[in-house]
Design a protein around this motif. Structure first.
Motif, mmCIF file in Angstrom:
data_model
loop_
_atom_site.group_PDB
_atom_site.id
_atom_site.type_symbol
_atom_site.label_atom_id
_atom_site.label_comp_id
_atom_site.label_asym_id
_atom_site.label_seq_id
_atom_site.Cartn_x
_atom_site.Cartn_y
_atom_site.Cartn_z
ATOM 1 N N TRP A 223 -6.318 -4.028 -1.279
ATOM 2 C CA TRP A 223 -7.625 -3.701 -1.863
ATOM 3 C C TRP A 223 -7.516 -2.880 -3.154
ATOM 4 C CZ3 TRP A 223 -10.160 -2.371 3.486
ATOM 5 C CH2 TRP A 223 -10.721 -3.540 4.030
ATOM 6 N N PRO A 224 -6.671 -1.844 -3.207
ATOM 7 C CA PRO A 224 -6.567 -1.081 -4.466
ATOM 8 C C PRO A 224 -6.101 -1.935 -5.646
ATOM 9 C CG PRO A 224 -5.658 0.188 -2.651
ATOM 10 C CD PRO A 224 -5.892 -1.199 -2.131
ATOM 11 N N ASP A 225 -5.147 -2.844 -5.405
ATOM 12 C CA ASP A 225 -4.677 -3.712 -6.490
ATOM 13 C C ASP A 225 -5.780 -4.667 -6.945
ATOM 14 O OD1 ASP A 225 -2.136 -2.611 -6.509
ATOM 15 O OD2 ASP A 225 -1.356 -4.027 -5.033
ATOM 16 N N GLN A 226 -6.530 -5.200 -5.991
ATOM 17 C CA GLN A 226 -7.652 -6.070 -6.344
ATOM 18 C C GLN A 226 -8.689 -5.286 -7.153
ATOM 19 O OE1 GLN A 226 -9.129 -8.723 -3.163
ATOM 20 N NE2 GLN A 226 -7.445 -7.976 -1.908
ATOM 21 N N ALA A 227 -8.937 -4.064 -6.736
ATOM 22 C CA ALA A 227 -9.913 -3.241 -7.451
ATOM 23 C C ALA A 227 -9.450 -2.942 -8.873
ATOM 24 C CB ALA A 227 -10.156 -1.943 -6.687
#
Length: 390
Positions: A223-227
């Protein structure tokens, strides 16, 4: 119009995907084709290359000897930078011309920009969707030798001069593995077209956000990388008009189970600026949801709880974009709430319980509001005790 950035290392199989999208109705703007076009005999591009690298890069008929140019230009970083500095601006200008023509010729087209050096040129945030085609280095070397006549040394030099796999993964919304047969890659591309690209384009055309699943799922470490990709895209779309852009909400808290929806807050100086951003955000893949204009107020002054709300049209990555005014309580609490949850893992269980209970009701927002009202007070008490600042 939906613009897609397509890239992949040399020998990875990007041309197969590009051809498949073209057959399915996409308009392909091919960076390799343009790069050849802008250095044809008689062009200013070819003249500039001769000035930089000498006449030994020409064939007897005056055309560019590409292997000779590669042998010189890829021998060190300075010469490669010189080559890119000549060719890239010419390619960009010609690409813009072709895209303008495509838009004039076809209403709401899906434009696939096939750009070999998309990662290296830091162009990924310009596109609502970035697709990377990948294959193992050794397989790519083998293909370049067998099918394109490269020597092994030249193949490895070209590969090493391009972005690494990790750099490509960092910008990839879609990762297509081409370690198998060409037919298998075509099937991946066709499935992607029908299951994600066409629905994305249709949602943009109608100004509708993609439908998202509402169930709570286990925390996803990606999720952090996608964000980060989403934030970079929004920063490109908003430019100087955004004061700051932050990953907020449950998916911003490591290890916290959540709905698989990325929430992002764009902080702006005023609601007027928020309204000015509507077109740019739509083009970036985030149409406005006109029916949502405020958060649930936690103070008597209702005016400072207003916002603008956009949501992703991409069915493959549900995203909520909250545009709030700098310094207003809803803007500050969105930042505080994430930091409070990160600092107080004991709260996670009760928050999840409140969300799951709310999901079982007809009105999710209203059902979880009692818990949020209490957490609003508790979070601000923590903020005062810790001298928290956004």
């Amino acid at each position: 119009m939906l613009r897609i950035g397509l890239t992949g290392g040399i020998g990875a199989g990007k041309s197969t995907v590009s051809a498949t999208f073209s057959e399915l109705g996409g308009i392909v703007v091919d960076g390799d084709v343009i790069a050849r076009e802008v250095v044809e005999p008689g062009t200013a591009g070819l003249a500039a290359l001769v000035d930089a690298f000498g006449s030994d890069i020409l064939l007897a008929d005056g055309a560019l000897n590409r292997p000779a140019l590669a042998a010189v230009a890829f021998s060190d970083d300075e010469k490669r930078a010189t080559l890119n500095g000549i060719v890239h601006p010419l390619v960009a200008d010609r690409r813009s011309e072709l895209i303008t023509s495509a838009i004039e010729a076809q209403k709401n087209p899906v434009i696939i920009e096939d750009i070999p050096l998309l990662v290296e040129s830091q162009m990924a945030p310009m596109f609502p969707l970035v697709i990377v085609v990948n294959a193992d280095v050794e397989l790519r070397v083998k293909r370049l030798i067998e099918y394109r006549g490269f020597s092994e040394d030249d193949a490895r030099a070209r590969i090493s001069a391009q972005a690494t796999e990790d750099q490509r993964r960092a910008v990839a919304d879609v990762w297509l593995d081409n370690s198998g047969s060409p037919g298998a890659l075509v099937e991946q591309a066709r499935a992607l077209w029908y299951e994600r690209i066409l629905p994305f384009a249709d949602n943009l055309r109608t100004g509708q956000p993609a439908r998202a699943e509402v169930a709570v799922v286990p925390a996803d470490p990606s999720w952090p990388d996608q964000a980060r990709r989403i934030v970079a895209r929004l920063q490109t779309a908003c430019g100087h008009r955004a004061v700051r852009i932050d990953h907020i909400g449950s998916t911003a808290v490591p290890g916290l189970d959540a709905k698989d929806i990325i929430d992002v807050q764009v902080t702006v100086p005023s609601l007027e600026v928020a309204d000015e951003l509507a077109g740019a955000l739509h083009n970036a893949g985030y149409p406005r949801v006109a029916g949502i204009t405020a958060d649930v107020p936690h103070s008597d002054d209702l005016s400072v709880w207003h916002k603008r709300f956009h949501a992703s049209a991409d069915p493959g990555r549900p995203t909520n974009v909250h545009i709030r005014v700098d310094g207003w309580p809803n803007q500050r609490f969105a930042l505080l709430f994430v930091d409070w949850l990160r600092a107080n893992p004991g709260v996670h269980g009760e928050y999840l319980a409140a969300k799951r209970a709310a999901l079982a009701t007809p009105d999710y927002v209203a059902a979880k509001e009692p818990w949020f009202l209490d957490s609003y007070r508790r979070a601000w008490a923590w903020a005062e005790a810790t001298d928290w600042r956004p």
